[in-house]
Design a protein around this motif. Sequence first.
Motif: not given
Ligand code: FMN
Length: 322
Positions: A27-30, A32, A145, A149-150, A179-180, A199, A201-202, A280
């Motif tokens: 996931a494209p986490m800012g 991170i 999504e 998800g976060a 998501g999950g 995808q 994230g967490t 998040q």
């Molecule tokens: C710490 C964190 C920061 C995130 N920041 C962004 C972000 O900057 N842009 C974005 O499109 N998604 C962001 N996400 C959401 C993720 O892209 C992703 O869709 C989501 O984490 C998927 O669910 P999961 O956490 O169950 O894997 C973030 C997720 C996390 C965990």
Amino acid sequence: MIPYVAQMIFDNRVTRLLGVDIPIVQAPMGYIAKPPLVAAVAEAGAVGLVPGSLGIDEVRDDIHRTRDLTDRKFGVNLPIAFVRDIKIVDMILEEGITFVTTSAGSPEKLTKTLKDAGLIVFHVVPGLKGAMKAVESGVDGLVVEGSEGAGFKNLRDVTSMVLLPLIASRLDVPIIAAGGMADGRSMAAAFSLGAEGVQMGTRMVASLESPVHQNMKQAVVDAEETDTMMINQHNGKPVRVLRTESTAKFELSLEGDPMSLLGDILALYRDGDINASLPQLGQVAGRIEAIQPVAEIIRQTVAEFEDTLGKLAHKYLVDAPV
Ligand SMILES: Cc1cc2nc3c(=O)[nH]c(=O)nc-3n(C[C@H](O)[C@H](O)[C@H](O)COP(=O)(O)O)c2cc1C
């Protein structure tokens, strides 16, 4: 870096369109998804994504630093609401990026420009209407999504279990499930619901290459499946976060502005103060039991995906009583 060993062969629309071996997306986490993490994912044969939420120069710098660490393909995420300068499209083209995901805004804004420039485009959607609009605007695929998800979510929250088969039954474009998703079982489930990629994230927050403080990684490992919550619905911008001393007061509350805590995100990510900002995290944190190197996460996910499909086929098809 752990040498890349080919496992089962994935050959589907996601791997073909993105030109990668394994349809697992980080996931494209800012803040991170920095070069060491993106490169580790690409080196493992999967899909690394550089976040495009920061300015053109920072994104270009992240692309260069990622290139220093891997010669494998990776992409960029363009969060439409945060794209301040459209020249970012020319920049990522100059840098040889061939695919992007777009999010946080209307697909009509950038899709034509990106497609005319020859890029592969997947758009992030939280629902069927958004998915139809994205396909109408000409995207190649969708990141669907679910609300478990976060991060920032739709006001009307729907989980991946419902969203994936609904969108897969109505639209014939490749889907990446978000998501999950954290392992081979969730990936097998997503594929049976119509996805051709996942995808994470967490799961990637609690990876060795993730730059966040150990406290945040440990919070993922220690969390139970009930420890995240959706807040800020009353301000029209729901976000799923970990329940902490500082976020608990916003649960089921129609008052306050949790977004004001976002300003201190680096005190959380860098200094490890879990109460300084909004952690998040998704519900899947309750299933993550260890901080692991990215290559191991990818390798184990693929092995478990293969094992899950094999066992199901054997149990219900091959060995089923005639
Ligand atoms: C710490 C964190 C920061 C995130 N920041 C962004 C972000 O900057 N842009 C974005 O499109 N998604 C962001 N996400 C959401 C993720 O892209 C992703 O869709 C989501 O984490 C998927 O669910 P999961 O956490 O169950 O894997 C973030 C997720 C996390 C965990």
